[in-house]
Design an enzyme around this catalytic site. Structure first.
Site, short mmCIF file in Angstrom:
data_model
loop_
_atom_site.label_atom_id
_atom_site.label_comp_id
_atom_site.label_asym_id
_atom_site.label_seq_id
_atom_site.Cartn_x
_atom_site.Cartn_y
_atom_site.Cartn_z
CB THR A 10 -0.94 0.03 1.23
OG1 THR A 10 -0.17 0.30 2.41
CG2 THR A 10 -1.71 -1.29 1.39
CB SER A 14 4.63 8.34 -3.26
OG SER A 14 5.50 9.35 -2.83
N GLY A 15 7.51 7.30 -2.72
CA GLY A 15 8.44 7.11 -1.61
C GLY A 15 8.83 5.67 -1.29
CB ILE A 16 8.96 3.95 2.00
CG1 ILE A 16 9.94 4.95 2.64
CG2 ILE A 16 9.23 2.54 2.52
CD1 ILE A 16 9.74 5.19 4.14
CE1 TYR A 153 3.56 9.79 10.01
CE2 TYR A 153 5.36 10.13 11.57
CZ TYR A 153 4.88 9.60 10.39
OH TYR A 153 5.72 8.86 9.58
P1 NAP Z 1 4.94 9.33 0.70
O1 NAP Z 1 6.03 9.49 -0.29
O2 NAP Z 1 4.04 10.49 0.99
O3 NAP Z 1 4.07 8.06 0.27
C1 NAP Z 1 2.88 7.73 0.92
C2 NAP Z 1 1.94 7.13 -0.10
O4 NAP Z 1 0.75 6.71 0.59
C3 NAP Z 1 1.49 8.15 -1.16
O5 NAP Z 1 1.48 7.57 -2.43
C4 NAP Z 1 0.09 8.50 -0.68
O6 NAP Z 1 -0.76 8.95 -1.71
C5 NAP Z 1 -0.37 7.16 -0.16
N1 NAP Z 1 -1.57 7.28 0.65
C6 NAP Z 1 -1.91 8.28 1.50
N2 NAP Z 1 -3.11 8.04 2.03
C7 NAP Z 1 -3.55 6.86 1.52
C8 NAP Z 1 -4.72 6.08 1.68
N3 NAP Z 1 -5.73 6.50 2.47
N4 NAP Z 1 -4.85 4.91 1.00
C9 NAP Z 1 -3.86 4.50 0.18
N5 NAP Z 1 -2.73 5.20 -0.04
C10 NAP Z 1 -2.56 6.37 0.64
O7 NAP Z 1 5.54 8.92 2.11
P2 NAP Z 1 6.73 7.94 2.53
O8 NAP Z 1 7.76 8.77 3.18
O9 NAP Z 1 7.09 7.02 1.43
O10 NAP Z 1 5.99 7.15 3.70
C11 NAP Z 1 5.69 5.76 3.63
C12 NAP Z 1 5.46 5.27 5.05
O11 NAP Z 1 6.67 5.41 5.78
C13 NAP Z 1 4.41 6.06 5.81
O12 NAP Z 1 3.66 5.19 6.62
C14 NAP Z 1 5.24 7.00 6.66
O13 NAP Z 1 4.53 7.40 7.81
C15 NAP Z 1 6.42 6.12 6.98
N6 NAP Z 1 7.61 6.84 7.39
C16 NAP Z 1 8.21 7.74 6.59
C17 NAP Z 1 9.33 8.40 7.04
C18 NAP Z 1 10.06 9.41 6.22
O14 NAP Z 1 10.97 10.06 6.75
N7 NAP Z 1 9.73 9.60 4.94
C19 NAP Z 1 9.85 8.11 8.31
C20 NAP Z 1 9.20 7.18 9.10
C21 NAP Z 1 8.09 6.54 8.63
P3 NAP Z 1 -0.87 10.57 -1.97
O15 NAP Z 1 0.45 10.97 -2.51
O16 NAP Z 1 -2.00 10.66 -2.93
O17 NAP Z 1 -1.18 11.17 -0.62
#
Ligand code: NAP
Length: 245
Positions: A10, A14-16, A153
């Site tokens: 899921t 994007s991103g991770i 968060y």
């Molecule tokens: P990201 O680039 O913003 O990717 C998150 C993805 O989840 C986006 O494609 C987003 O879509 C999608 N999304 C949001 N709401 C959703 C929903 N209701 N149903 C399905 N998809 C949904 O963020 P990321 O940094 O890769 O984060 C991935 C995970 O790692 C998250 O759980 C985040 O909390 C965790 N994390 C990240 C970091 C960091 O430093 N980046 C650190 C610790 C943990 P939209 O773009 O349309 O919103």
């Protein structure tokens, strides 16, 4: 390392989540990239080699879109997904005294309820089919340390870790492993809005002196998805560049 695995990821647009699709497919898994924005998930699939990968629209906070997504892929996959990576996540940052109920609720609905709903749907299918599996949940170092402006968060991410430990105990008897990865600060669209000054402050505190790359989280996801971690369940792995909790 992942031949024969069917991985539902899921937040795969994007991103991770996107990096996890790339690394898990490199290791031989069939990928189902799920995101609320299906065109972003489809773009992720275009980055992968092989024609057996799929993208699907799924809002993790909404149980009917989850069941629709799982039914829609049934004809294209030979079995239910046996790897789930709960990567979808959002932030709605605000100082506690100013935080609205909406900002609090939205983050809970996606980060914590979403992890519950998708895990439950996938695990019910696995138990019914008598198949083993690996669930990988993504928490955050902020769930351990707290962070100004992120009470909502941080609480969801602490919740994801506690949820994981409980579910792992319940599902061990079904040969389904459940683990958490705790990333530190990773360069993705989620952190791109953090002001440079704040980034520099955090970088100074990180022993490796840099933010992580999404691929560096995805490599650990790949290990937990694989049978190489067959005796690992109910635990949390910090991937923080040395930042301690
Ligand atoms: P990201 O680039 O913003 O990717 C998150 C993805 O989840 C986006 O494609 C987003 O879509 C999608 N999304 C949001 N709401 C959703 C929903 N209701 N149903 C399905 N998809 C949904 O963020 P990321 O940094 O890769 O984060 C991935 C995970 O790692 C998250 O759980 C985040 O909390 C965790 N994390 C990240 C970091 C960091 O430093 N980046 C650190 C610790 C943990 P939209 O773009 O349309 O919103």
């Amino acid at each position: 390392m992942l031949a024969g695995k069917i991985a539902l990821i899921t937040g795969a647009g994007s991103g991770i989540g996107r990096a996890a699709c790339q690394i898990l497919s490199r290791e031989g898994a069939q990928i189902i990239a799920a995101d609320q924005n299906e065109s972003n998930a489809a773009q992720t699939i275009e980055l992968l080699s092989g024609s057996h990968h799929l993208s699907v629209s799924m809002d993790v906070s909404n149980s009917s879109t989850i069941s629709q997504a799982l039914s829609s892929i049934q004809s294209d996959v030979s079995a239910p997904p046996n790897v789930l990576v709960n990567c979808a996540g959002i932030t709605r940052d605000e100082f506690f005294l100013k935080m609205s109920e909406k900002q609090f609720q939205e983050v809970f609905d996606v980060n914590l309820k979403g992890t519950f709903l998708v895990s439950q749907a996938v695990c019910r299918n696995l138990v019914e089919a008598k198949l083993s599996g690996s669930i990988i949940n993504i928490a955050s170092i902020v769930g351990r340390t707290g962070n100004m402006g992120q009470a909502n968060y941080a609480a969801t991410k602490a919740g994801v870790e506690a949820f994981t430990k409980s579910v792992a105990q319940e599902l061990a008897g079904f040969s389904i492993r459940v683990n958490t990865i705790i990333p530190g600060f990773i360069d993705t669209p989620m952190t791109s809005t953090v002001p440079d000054k704040v980034k520099q402050k955090f970088q100074h505190l990180i022993p490796l002196k840099r933010f992580g790359k999404p691929e560096e989280i995805a490599e650990v996801i790949s290990f937990l998805a694989s049978d190489r971690s067959s005796y690992v369940t109910g635990t949390s792995i910090l991937v923080t560049g040395g930042l301690a909790t």
